[in-house]
Design a protein around this motif. Structure first.
Motif, PDB file in Angstrom:
ATOM      1  N   ILE A 343      12.421   8.696  -3.358  1.00 56.95           N
ATOM      2  CA  ILE A 343      12.907   7.712  -2.388  1.00 56.95           C
ATOM      3  C   ILE A 343      11.871   6.631  -2.131  1.00 56.95           C
ATOM      4  CG2 ILE A 343      13.552   7.373   0.035  1.00 56.95           C
ATOM      5  CD1 ILE A 343      15.798   8.552  -1.619  1.00 56.95           C
ATOM      6  N   PHE A 344      10.644   7.040  -1.874  1.00 54.59           N
ATOM      7  CA  PHE A 344       9.611   6.068  -1.531  1.00 54.59           C
ATOM      8  C   PHE A 344       9.271   5.156  -2.714  1.00 54.59           C
ATOM      9  CE2 PHE A 344       7.918   9.063   1.967  1.00 54.59           C
ATOM     10  CZ  PHE A 344       8.675   8.418   2.922  1.00 54.59           C
ATOM     11  N   ASP A 345       9.172   5.722  -3.909  1.00 52.03           N
ATOM     12  CA  ASP A 345       8.819   4.905  -5.070  1.00 52.03           C
ATOM     13  C   ASP A 345       9.894   3.858  -5.359  1.00 52.03           C
ATOM     14  OD1 ASP A 345       6.546   6.406  -5.308  1.00 52.03           O
ATOM     15  OD2 ASP A 345       7.203   7.553  -7.060  1.00 52.03           O
ATOM     16  N   LYS A 346      11.132   4.194  -5.075  1.00 51.17           N
ATOM     17  CA  LYS A 346      12.240   3.276  -5.364  1.00 51.17           C
ATOM     18  C   LYS A 346      12.447   2.249  -4.260  1.00 51.17           C
ATOM     19  CE  LYS A 346      17.148   3.198  -6.645  1.00 51.17           C
ATOM     20  NZ  LYS A 346      18.351   4.015  -6.947  1.00 51.17           N
ATOM     21  N   HIS A 347      12.258   2.659  -2.998  1.00 50.09           N
ATOM     22  CA  HIS A 347      12.686   1.805  -1.889  1.00 50.09           C
ATOM     23  C   HIS A 347      11.554   1.249  -1.023  1.00 50.09           C
ATOM     24  CE1 HIS A 347      16.933   2.740  -2.543  1.00 50.09           C
ATOM     25  NE2 HIS A 347      16.580   4.001  -2.711  1.00 50.09           N
ATOM     26  N   ASN A 348      10.370   1.847  -1.052  1.00 46.07           N
ATOM     27  CA  ASN A 348       9.292   1.320  -0.217  1.00 46.07           C
ATOM     28  C   ASN A 348       8.894  -0.079  -0.660  1.00 46.07           C
ATOM     29  OD1 ASN A 348       9.186   3.716   1.202  1.00 46.07           O
ATOM     30  ND2 ASN A 348       6.966   3.948   1.005  1.00 46.07           N
ATOM     31  N   ILE A 349       8.468  -0.874   0.305  1.00 43.61           N
ATOM     32  CA  ILE A 349       7.956  -2.222   0.023  1.00 43.61           C
ATOM     33  C   ILE A 349       6.533  -2.317   0.559  1.00 43.61           C
ATOM     34  CG2 ILE A 349       8.260  -4.688   0.428  1.00 43.61           C
ATOM     35  CD1 ILE A 349      11.244  -4.169   0.793  1.00 43.61           C
ATOM     36  N   ASN A 350       5.576  -2.326  -0.352  1.00 46.26           N
ATOM     37  CA  ASN A 350       4.153  -2.504  -0.025  1.00 46.26           C
ATOM     38  C   ASN A 350       3.600  -1.413   0.886  1.00 46.26           C
ATOM     39  OD1 ASN A 350       3.975  -4.910  -1.552  1.00 46.26           O
ATOM     40  ND2 ASN A 350       4.798  -6.089   0.167  1.00 46.26           N
ATOM     41  N   ILE A 351       4.124  -0.195   0.768  1.00 44.28           N
ATOM     42  CA  ILE A 351       3.585   0.954   1.498  1.00 44.28           C
ATOM     43  C   ILE A 351       3.303   2.053   0.477  1.00 44.28           C
ATOM     44  CG2 ILE A 351       3.848   2.565   3.411  1.00 44.28           C
ATOM     45  CD1 ILE A 351       4.067  -0.229   4.401  1.00 44.28           C
ATOM     46  N   PRO A 352       2.053   2.214   0.015  1.00 44.66           N
ATOM     47  CA  PRO A 352       1.735   3.201  -1.006  1.00 44.66           C
ATOM     48  C   PRO A 352       1.460   4.575  -0.423  1.00 44.66           C
ATOM     49  CG  PRO A 352      -0.206   1.930  -0.482  1.00 44.66           C
ATOM     50  CD  PRO A 352       0.905   1.357   0.352  1.00 44.66           C
ATOM     51  N   ILE A 353       1.363   5.557  -1.307  1.00 41.49           N
ATOM     52  CA  ILE A 353       1.011   6.913  -0.902  1.00 41.49           C
ATOM     53  C   ILE A 353      -0.510   7.075  -0.919  1.00 41.49           C
ATOM     54  CG2 ILE A 353       1.108   7.834  -3.261  1.00 41.49           C
ATOM     55  CD1 ILE A 353       2.290  10.430  -2.065  1.00 41.49           C
ATOM     56  N   GLN A 354      -1.004   7.993  -0.100  1.00 42.79           N
ATOM     57  CA  GLN A 354      -2.407   8.371  -0.129  1.00 42.79           C
ATOM     58  C   GLN A 354      -2.503   9.837   0.259  1.00 42.79           C
ATOM     59  OE1 GLN A 354      -3.822   7.249   4.429  1.00 42.79           O
ATOM     60  NE2 GLN A 354      -4.618   6.059   2.750  1.00 42.79           N
ATOM     61  N   LYS A 355      -3.650  10.437   0.028  1.00 43.55           N
ATOM     62  CA  LYS A 355      -3.882  11.799   0.470  1.00 43.55           C
ATOM     63  C   LYS A 355      -3.876  11.856   1.998  1.00 43.55           C
ATOM     64  CE  LYS A 355      -4.634  13.770  -3.586  1.00 43.55           C
ATOM     65  NZ  LYS A 355      -3.756  14.854  -4.094  1.00 43.55           N
ATOM     66  N   VAL A 356      -3.627  13.031   2.553  1.00 41.83           N
ATOM     67  CA  VAL A 356      -3.610  13.182   4.004  1.00 41.83           C
ATOM     68  C   VAL A 356      -4.917  12.716   4.608  1.00 41.83           C
ATOM     69  CG1 VAL A 356      -3.692  14.917   5.845  1.00 41.83           C
ATOM     70  CG2 VAL A 356      -1.851  14.981   4.159  1.00 41.83           C
ATOM     71  N   ASN A 357      -6.026  12.991   3.976  1.00 41.55           N
ATOM     72  CA  ASN A 357      -7.338  12.595   4.488  1.00 41.55           C
ATOM     73  C   ASN A 357      -7.817  11.269   3.910  1.00 41.55           C
ATOM     74  OD1 ASN A 357      -8.063  14.719   6.348  1.00 41.55           O
ATOM     75  ND2 ASN A 357      -8.170  16.070   4.563  1.00 41.55           N
ATOM     76  N   GLY A 358      -6.886  10.471   3.369  1.00 35.46           N
ATOM     77  CA  GLY A 358      -7.267   9.180   2.818  1.00 35.46           C
ATOM     78  C   GLY A 358      -7.580   8.175   3.905  1.00 35.46           C
ATOM     79  N   SER A 359      -8.174   7.074   3.511  1.00 33.95           N
ATOM     80  CA  SER A 359      -8.512   6.006   4.465  1.00 33.95           C
ATOM     81  C   SER A 359      -7.980   4.681   3.961  1.00 33.95           C
ATOM     82  CB  SER A 359     -10.030   5.932   4.657  1.00 33.95           C
ATOM     83  OG  SER A 359     -10.674   5.654   3.432  1.00 33.95           O
ATOM     84  N   LEU A 360      -7.745   3.764   4.892  1.00 36.67           N
ATOM     85  CA  LEU A 360      -7.207   2.445   4.521  1.00 36.67           C
ATOM     86  C   LEU A 360      -8.345   1.472   4.258  1.00 36.67           C
ATOM     87  CD1 LEU A 360      -4.375   2.268   7.188  1.00 36.67           C
ATOM     88  CD2 LEU A 360      -4.092   2.527   4.717  1.00 36.67           C
TER      89      LEU A 360
END
Length: 360
Positions: A343-360
């Protein structure tokens, strides 16, 4: 006047933190099996202990500058119960606070499961924990004393609003207040929170259709309305499954609006692959280097999965769904990740995945 404005902007740029990170989690449910697991995990089977539930993701939550969760159960006092009329022990909210959550959203369809008395007791319990909470109020005077709610997070004045589509047909019997979705009310609240000095406006909505992985037309219409009203972050819950996320950018002004249709379940004992996990959204706020204007900068999501008790763990526990930590439930976890990513790969717009402990 021009010199005064320049001086104020310079003051903001020199005294305010250049960025802040806000974290949003989905629906914190409390089903009967979770109650039993928490009871069995405590001393002498007298108290409800949830400390094991959040330990593996606590760092991710507490590392945010401000973390928000939807408390989808009243804290109505014993006897406690799961679906369909929820009521959780105070220690459940205490464990969420200890995990790092700063704000509890209370406007949802289960907020009146223990009627007005349970609503008031929930508010009292959250007050005793010293956490922020919005969405329900003891009475109109209490709402007026709290709203518009603005939180200063590392120099950013963030206005928070919270509304629900309904309360399962249960109506208020006296003068308690539940903030229901009503565009006239929302418009007034947006104007009020902006007038009070909010630089960033966040609206959390309990909306949509349960178990649907794509947003309903009513969600899209309301999201468009709120975007046009200048809202900066629109965060959704209720469907119990994830729904797409967008970073909208106004073509003329360049203003960004974060839209999350549904974060899904944060923790629960729901049974299907789609409902056993959910998303957390991490958002970075920054300031324009020239004007000092606060704005949404970037956002990313991570996936969490609820692992039920097994031979090694007596309680429910939340894990990063992408790190192969689900033990005997790994197959179900993988199914959740596969469908959510689809769902996210097909429909998200400029919101990527990261690990739970990832940082922006």
């Amino acid at each position: 006047m021009h010199e005064l404005v320049q001086a104020l902007v310079a003051l903001i740029l020199t005294t305010a933190s250049p960025e802040a990170v806000i974290l949003f989690a989905g629906d914190a449910m409390q089903h009967e099996a979770q109650l039993q697991a928490a009871l069995n995990a405590s001393d002498n089977h007298k108290n409800y202990d949830y400390t094991d539930c959040f330990g593996e993701i606590k760092e991710a939550i507490s590392s945010a500058d401000y973390a928000v969760v939807n408390l989808e159960t009243p804290l109505g006092g014993a006897p406690y119960s799961g679906y369909p009329m929820f009521c959780a022990p105070d220690s459940y909210a205490s464990a969420l606070k200890d995990a790092g959550f700063d704000m509890f959203l209370t406007a949802n369809n289960h907020t009146l499961d223990r009627r007005d008395k349970g609503l008031r007791r929930t508010i009292a319990a959250l007050d005793s924990l010293g956490v922020d909470h919005i969405g329900t109020y003891r009475d109109k005077a209490a709402r007026d004393s709290i709203m518009p709610f603005i939180k200063n997070v590392k120099g950013f004045n963030i206005g928070f609003l919270n509304y629900t589509y309904g309360t399962n047909g249960i109506t208020i019997r006296d003068n308690t207040v539940v903030d229901y979705i009503d565009t006239a009310l929302i418009s007034r609240d947006i104007d009020a929170v902006r007038a009070k000095g909010a630089e960033i406006i966040t609206i959390a909505l309990h909306w949509g259709n349960e178990y649907q992985l794509l947003p309903a037309s009513t969600q899209k219409q309301l999201a468009d309305y709120l975007t046009d009203k200048g809202v900066d972050m629109i965060i959704g819950g209720h469907p119990h499954v994830i729904q797409p996320m967008e970073m909208r950018v106004n073509a003329e002004s360049g203003k960004k609006t974060l839209l999350v249709y549904s974060l899904g379940n944060f923790i629960s004992n729901m049974k299907t692959d789609d409902t056993r996990g959910g998303a957390m959204a991490r958002v970075k706020l920054t300031r324009d280097s020239t004007t000092g204007k606060a704005m949404v900068d970037t956002a990313a999501y991570s996936l969490v999965f609820t692992v039920p008790p097994d031979n090694d763990n007596k309680n429910y526990r939340l894990v990063d769904a992408t790190e192969n930590k689900a033990g005997s439930w790994q197959g179900t976890c993988d199914q959740f990740v596969s469908r959510a990513r689809g769902i996210f790969d097909k429909h998200n717009i400029n919101i990527p995945i990261q690990k739970v402990n990832g940082s922006l």
